[in-house]
Design a protein around this motif. Structure first.
Motif, PDB file in Angstrom:
ATOM      1  N   SER A  65       0.685  -1.198  -0.159  1.00 24.37           N
ATOM      2  CA  SER A  65      -0.039  -0.121   0.068  1.00 24.37           C
ATOM      3  C   SER A  65       0.858   1.305   0.130  1.00 24.37           C
ATOM      4  O   SER A  65       0.403   2.389   0.097  1.00 24.37           O
ATOM      5  CB  SER A  65      -0.995   0.072   1.128  1.00 24.37           C
ATOM      6  OG  SER A  65      -0.264  -0.027   2.277  1.00 24.37           O
ATOM      7  N   GLY A  66       2.096   1.005  -0.118  1.00 30.35           N
ATOM      8  CA  GLY A  66       3.078   2.289  -0.220  1.00 30.35           C
ATOM      9  C   GLY A  66       2.965   2.679  -1.675  1.00 30.35           C
ATOM     10  O   GLY A  66       2.720   2.024  -2.604  1.00 30.35           O
ATOM     11  N   ASP A  67       3.012   4.078  -1.869  1.00 25.99           N
ATOM     12  CA  ASP A  67       2.953   4.443  -3.138  1.00 25.99           C
ATOM     13  C   ASP A  67       4.260   4.377  -4.106  1.00 25.99           C
ATOM     14  O   ASP A  67       4.260   4.031  -5.353  1.00 25.99           O
ATOM     15  CB  ASP A  67       2.624   6.154  -3.159  1.00 25.99           C
ATOM     16  CG  ASP A  67       1.349   6.351  -2.461  1.00 25.99           C
ATOM     17  OD1 ASP A  67       0.444   5.983  -2.709  1.00 25.99           O
ATOM     18  OD2 ASP A  67       1.493   6.877  -1.142  1.00 25.99           O
ATOM     19  N   MET A  68       5.358   4.551  -3.513  1.00 28.24           N
ATOM     20  CA  MET A  68       6.595   4.600  -4.361  1.00 28.24           C
ATOM     21  C   MET A  68       6.866   3.133  -4.923  1.00 28.24           C
ATOM     22  O   MET A  68       7.432   3.030  -6.228  1.00 28.24           O
ATOM     23  CB  MET A  68       8.040   4.867  -3.579  1.00 28.24           C
ATOM     24  CG  MET A  68       7.855   6.511  -3.305  1.00 28.24           C
ATOM     25  SD  MET A  68       8.084   7.218  -5.102  1.00 28.24           S
ATOM     26  CE  MET A  68       8.431   8.874  -4.510  1.00 28.24           C
ATOM     27  N   PRO A  69       6.602   1.770  -4.241  1.00 28.19           N
ATOM     28  CA  PRO A  69       6.822   0.590  -4.990  1.00 28.19           C
ATOM     29  C   PRO A  69       6.093   0.562  -6.200  1.00 28.19           C
ATOM     30  O   PRO A  69       6.891   0.103  -7.121  1.00 28.19           O
ATOM     31  CB  PRO A  69       6.233  -0.253  -3.851  1.00 28.19           C
ATOM     32  CG  PRO A  69       6.565   0.221  -2.441  1.00 28.19           C
ATOM     33  CD  PRO A  69       6.019   1.759  -2.928  1.00 28.19           C
TER      34      PRO A  69
END
Ligand SMILES: Cc1cc2nc3c(=O)[nH]c(=O)nc-3n(C[C@H](O)[C@H](O)[C@H](O)COP(=O)(O)OP(=O)(O)OC[C@H]3O[C@@H](n4cnc5c(N)ncnc54)[C@H](O)[C@@H]3O)c2cc1C
Length: 283
Positions: free
Chosen positions: A122-126
């Motif tokens: 749910s992290g954006d950068m991945p």
């Protein structure tokens, strides 16, 4: 809650960090910005006995022009990316997304290496680094190796990192002129984690779509490429976007939780894929 007691070490260099990981073994953890690790320690979901602080490694805090790519040091803070001129010029989606992570205090402390190593889907950068087909440089006792983002994220909060390894650099290709991008994020509250996010990088070719690379946030255990949409859009007219986006949730496995049901996440993925691709096309 208060975390379990732990010892604290300061890494003076990357090699020193690797040595310290070796000395303290599997119960030690690297500390970057601390904005994912400390919250889970406070919830006692993690209880490392030793924290090895990378915070003084200015050698890992940079954005460099690598010719056809940008090289970003793992300890580069989200805020550095938001205002970096090279990022703005060659890979704007990275700076834009850095500005969407939490609030300014998260952006000032959190690092690109930290958010990727944490491996939270749910992290954006991945998703952004996956859509860019970026790669990570990892250093360990056996030396240095490079891994593509697609192979780095293996399962929910599980990455390809070995116990004694440190992410040192992230490489993202410079986007060719005319390549459009967008990162769209839906969250229930401002500054919250993504209920669903969509990263799109779209190349145009003679009025058609040359290629589209699309990666989804919070639609499974890892960032997931919307492969069916990418395939449908390859060589297609921009008018095909709405129909192609209907396949955005194919091959995903979203969960149901307090933020959204799995079915609502599927709906969001379809709607936000269409919006992201259209924005990337400048429509
Ligand atoms: C209130 C709040 C809101 C947030 N909102 C968002 C959001 O909307 N979107 C989002 O994507 N994130 C969000 N975050 C998370 C934020 O982006 C974190 O900064 C990030 O996830 C972790 O980066 P960090 O540098 O703080 O890493 P840390 O928390 O220090 O470390 C995270 C993990 O990575 C490991 N690690 C760190 N650096 C390395 C390295 N170089 N090599 C190997 N392993 C390493 C650590 O050992 C640890 O396991 C939020 C955080 C908070 C507290």
């Amino acid at each position: 809650m208060i975390p379990m007691a732990f010892d604290y070490e300061v890494a003076e260099s990357v090699d020193h960090a690797i040595d310290l990981l070796g000395q303290h073994g599997e119960d030690s953890k690297l500390l970057a910005g601390g904005h994912s690790l400390i919250p889970i320690m406070r919830l006692r979901l993690a209880a490392p006995t030793v924290l090895i602080d990378l915070g003084r490694l200015e050698e890992l805090r940079y954005v460099r022009d690598g010719g056809d790519h940008l090289a970003i040091g793992a300890m580069t803070r989200h805020r550095d990316l938001l205002f970096n001129d090279l990022v703005k010029e060659h890979c704007g989606i990275v700076g834009w997304t850095a500005g969407l992570l939490g609030d300014p205090s998260v952006q000032h402390r959190g690092t690109l290496g930290g958010t990727l190593s944490h491996g939270d889907s749910s992290g954006d950068m991945p998703s952004v680094i996956t859509a860019l087909e970026g790669e990570l440089t990892i250093k360990g006792p056996q030396g240095e190796r490079t891994v593509e983002a697609a192979d780095f994220f293996q399962d929910y909060m599980m990455t390809d990192l070995g116990e004694q390894e440190v992410v040192t650099e992230i490489r993202v290709p410079k986007l060719a002129p005319g390549t459009g991008w967008s990162y769209k994020k839906f969250s229930r509250r401002s500054q919250d984690w993504a209920t669903v996010g969509v990263a799109a990088v779209v190349e145009r070719s003679n009025g058609s779509i040359g290629s589209a690379r699309i990666a989804l946030t919070s639609m499974g255990a890892t960032p997931i490429r919307a492969a069916a949409v990418e395939q449908a859009l390859s060589g297609a007219s921009p008018d095909a976007v709405a129909e192609a986006s209907q396949s955005a949730d194919e091959g995903t496995n979203p969960s149901s939780d307090d933020a959204a049901s799995a079915e609502f996440r599927r709906h969001l993925a379809r709607v936000f894929t269409q919006r992201a691709v259209e924005e990337a096309l400048g429509r």
